[in-house]
Design an enzyme around this catalytic site. Sequence first.
Site, PDB file in Angstrom:
ATOM      1  N   HIS A  20       0.841  -1.208   0.000  1.00 20.31           N
ATOM      2  CA  HIS A  20       0.000   0.000   0.000  1.00 20.31           C
ATOM      3  C   HIS A  20       0.876   1.257   0.000  1.00 20.31           C
ATOM      4  O   HIS A  20       0.590   2.215  -0.730  1.00 20.31           O
ATOM      5  CB  HIS A  20      -0.888   0.033   1.255  1.00 20.31           C
ATOM      6  CG  HIS A  20      -1.964  -1.008   1.303  1.00 20.31           C
ATOM      7  ND1 HIS A  20      -2.134  -1.862   2.370  1.00 20.31           N
ATOM      8  CD2 HIS A  20      -2.952  -1.320   0.424  1.00 20.31           C
ATOM      9  CE1 HIS A  20      -3.183  -2.654   2.158  1.00 20.31           C
ATOM     10  NE2 HIS A  20      -3.698  -2.350   0.974  1.00 20.31           N
ATOM     11  N   LYS A  44     -15.801  -6.774   6.894  1.00 16.38           N
ATOM     12  CA  LYS A  44     -14.506  -7.462   6.873  1.00 16.38           C
ATOM     13  C   LYS A  44     -14.004  -7.803   8.281  1.00 16.38           C
ATOM     14  O   LYS A  44     -12.955  -8.422   8.429  1.00 16.38           O
ATOM     15  CB  LYS A  44     -13.472  -6.587   6.165  1.00 16.38           C
ATOM     16  CG  LYS A  44     -13.391  -6.803   4.654  1.00 16.38           C
ATOM     17  CD  LYS A  44     -12.071  -6.324   4.089  1.00 16.38           C
ATOM     18  CE  LYS A  44     -11.729  -6.992   2.777  1.00 16.38           C
ATOM     19  NZ  LYS A  44     -10.422  -6.544   2.234  1.00 16.38           N
ATOM     20  N   ARG A  93      -2.224  -5.974  -8.077  1.00 16.83           N
ATOM     21  CA  ARG A  93      -1.030  -6.776  -7.775  1.00 16.83           C
ATOM     22  C   ARG A  93      -0.817  -7.900  -8.770  1.00 16.83           C
ATOM     23  O   ARG A  93       0.291  -8.256  -9.102  1.00 16.83           O
ATOM     24  CB  ARG A  93      -1.149  -7.396  -6.369  1.00 16.83           C
ATOM     25  CG  ARG A  93      -1.070  -6.389  -5.255  1.00 16.83           C
ATOM     26  CD  ARG A  93      -1.568  -6.960  -3.976  1.00 16.83           C
ATOM     27  NE  ARG A  93      -2.968  -7.371  -4.121  1.00 16.83           N
ATOM     28  CZ  ARG A  93      -3.625  -8.103  -3.259  1.00 16.83           C
ATOM     29  NH1 ARG A  93      -3.018  -8.556  -2.182  1.00 16.83           N
ATOM     30  NH2 ARG A  93      -4.889  -8.405  -3.453  1.00 16.83           N
ATOM     31  N   SER A 131      -2.952  -8.045   3.366  1.00 20.80           N
ATOM     32  CA  SER A 131      -3.113  -7.760   4.799  1.00 20.80           C
ATOM     33  C   SER A 131      -3.506  -9.019   5.571  1.00 20.80           C
ATOM     34  O   SER A 131      -3.018  -9.245   6.684  1.00 20.80           O
ATOM     35  CB  SER A 131      -4.170  -6.676   4.989  1.00 20.80           C
ATOM     36  OG  SER A 131      -3.822  -5.522   4.276  1.00 20.80           O
TER      37      SER A 131
HETATM   38  N1  COA Z   1      -0.230  -4.044  -1.512  1.00 21.97           N
HETATM   39  C1  COA Z   1      -0.584  -4.953  -0.619  1.00 21.97           C
HETATM   40  N2  COA Z   1      -1.809  -5.435  -0.476  1.00 21.97           N
HETATM   41  C2  COA Z   1      -2.721  -4.932  -1.280  1.00 21.97           C
HETATM   42  C3  COA Z   1      -2.444  -3.974  -2.241  1.00 21.97           C
HETATM   43  C4  COA Z   1      -1.120  -3.529  -2.346  1.00 21.97           C
HETATM   44  N3  COA Z   1      -0.757  -2.608  -3.224  1.00 21.97           N
HETATM   45  N4  COA Z   1      -3.567  -3.694  -2.902  1.00 21.97           N
HETATM   46  C5  COA Z   1      -4.512  -4.461  -2.364  1.00 21.97           C
HETATM   47  N5  COA Z   1      -3.982  -5.208  -1.384  1.00 21.97           N
HETATM   48  C6  COA Z   1      -4.655  -6.231  -0.593  1.00 21.97           C
HETATM   49  C7  COA Z   1      -4.969  -5.800   0.804  1.00 21.97           C
HETATM   50  O1  COA Z   1      -3.916  -6.162   1.642  1.00 21.97           O
HETATM   51  C8  COA Z   1      -6.229  -6.563   1.082  1.00 21.97           C
HETATM   52  O2  COA Z   1      -5.915  -7.862   1.468  1.00 21.97           O
HETATM   53  P1  COA Z   1      -6.904  -8.748   2.348  1.00 21.97           P
HETATM   54  O3  COA Z   1      -8.162  -8.918   1.569  1.00 21.97           O
HETATM   55  O4  COA Z   1      -6.113  -9.977   2.521  1.00 21.97           O
HETATM   56  O5  COA Z   1      -7.126  -8.014   3.628  1.00 21.97           O
HETATM   57  C9  COA Z   1      -6.904  -6.634  -0.279  1.00 21.97           C
HETATM   58  O6  COA Z   1      -5.877  -6.507  -1.217  1.00 21.97           O
HETATM   59  C10 COA Z   1      -7.810  -5.503  -0.570  1.00 21.97           C
HETATM   60  O7  COA Z   1      -7.605  -4.489   0.355  1.00 21.97           O
HETATM   61  P2  COA Z   1      -7.647  -2.960   0.215  1.00 21.97           P
HETATM   62  O8  COA Z   1      -6.792  -2.437  -0.877  1.00 21.97           O
HETATM   63  O9  COA Z   1      -7.378  -2.418   1.572  1.00 21.97           O
HETATM   64  O10 COA Z   1      -9.072  -2.657  -0.270  1.00 21.97           O
HETATM   65  P3  COA Z   1     -10.413  -3.398  -0.070  1.00 21.97           P
HETATM   66  O11 COA Z   1     -10.635  -4.247  -1.285  1.00 21.97           O
HETATM   67  O12 COA Z   1     -10.538  -4.039   1.243  1.00 21.97           O
HETATM   68  O13 COA Z   1     -11.338  -2.116  -0.053  1.00 21.97           O
HETATM   69  C11 COA Z   1     -12.944  -0.623  -0.960  1.00 21.97           C
HETATM   70  C12 COA Z   1     -12.129  -1.865  -1.106  1.00 21.97           C
HETATM   71  C13 COA Z   1     -12.893   0.040   0.395  1.00 21.97           C
HETATM   72  C14 COA Z   1     -12.421   0.366  -1.962  1.00 21.97           C
HETATM   73  C15 COA Z   1     -14.367  -1.098  -1.336  1.00 21.97           C
HETATM   74  O14 COA Z   1     -14.772  -2.105  -0.447  1.00 21.97           O
HETATM   75  C16 COA Z   1     -15.354   0.023  -1.280  1.00 21.97           C
HETATM   76  O15 COA Z   1     -15.387   0.834  -2.180  1.00 21.97           O
HETATM   77  N6  COA Z   1     -16.141   0.082  -0.174  1.00 21.97           N
HETATM   78  C17 COA Z   1     -17.085   1.149   0.064  1.00 21.97           C
HETATM   79  C18 COA Z   1     -18.504   0.739  -0.316  1.00 21.97           C
HETATM   80  C19 COA Z   1     -18.731   0.877  -1.790  1.00 21.97           C
HETATM   81  O16 COA Z   1     -18.530   1.918  -2.408  1.00 21.97           O
HETATM   82  N7  COA Z   1     -19.184  -0.223  -2.393  1.00 21.97           N
HETATM   83  C20 COA Z   1     -19.412  -0.298  -3.800  1.00 21.97           C
HETATM   84  C21 COA Z   1     -18.146  -0.616  -4.511  1.00 21.97           C
HETATM   85  S1  COA Z   1     -18.406  -0.715  -6.225  1.00 21.97           S
END
Ligand code: COA
Length: 162
Positions: A20, A44, A93, A131
């Site tokens: 990140h 989550k 990724r 994560s």
């Molecule tokens: N390096 C390391 N890990 C990464 C990464 C990077 N560059 N990019 C993504 N990841 C990993 C994270 O570690 C995480 O791993 P985990 O699932 O094992 O915990 C996973 O990929 C995704 O995490 P993150 O990037 O923190 O985002 P998310 O997918 O959890 O969050 C939101 C996504 C918050 C953007 C999405 O849920 C959202 O928009 N929520 C709001 C509600 C909404 O608008 N909904 C409609 C969406 S269309």
Amino acid sequence: MVVKGTALYPGTFDPVTLGHVDIIERASKLFESLVVAVADNREKQPLFSVDERIAMIEKSIGGIKDIRVTSFEGLTAKFALSIKAVAIIRGLRAVSDFEFEFQMALMNRKIEPTVETVYLMPTDKYSYISSSLVKDIAKRGGEVECFVPYVVRDELRKRFLS
Ligand code: COA
């Protein structure tokens, strides 16, 4: 060239990883300013509270200019509009991320057509980090300092080893 305006990097960041941080560094070079926003994603069942996640991100990006770390509830696209973001940043990724990210980008575009999603690739050495895997390793007493900033390593130790 620096893009005028603010970009939004949303995520759960439970906890923030070096992957990140790599994306944050890349995005901050591309855009005039960056808002990193922690989603209050209770589905989550995060290990860390929103405030703890914000504090860890702030400490991990200490030296980078023009970044604000905050939280949000509700839709990412609506939050992006409320802060007048010109783009939503997401990290890609591997191919496995693509399908979900593609779906999310198109849904966000439908909700808010003025905000583009921009994908950035982290450096290959962080392309396998997640994560959940980091938390799993820390829970079992493994070393995580090559995956997360020191502040996150220390917080994980407090959670799992005390
Ligand atoms: N390096 C390391 N890990 C990464 C990464 C990077 N560059 N990019 C993504 N990841 C990993 C994270 O570690 C995480 O791993 P985990 O699932 O094992 O915990 C996973 O990929 C995704 O995490 P993150 O990037 O923190 O985002 P998310 O997918 O959890 O969050 C939101 C996504 C918050 C953007 C999405 O849920 C959202 O928009 N929520 C709001 C509600 C909404 O608008 N909904 C409609 C969406 S269309």
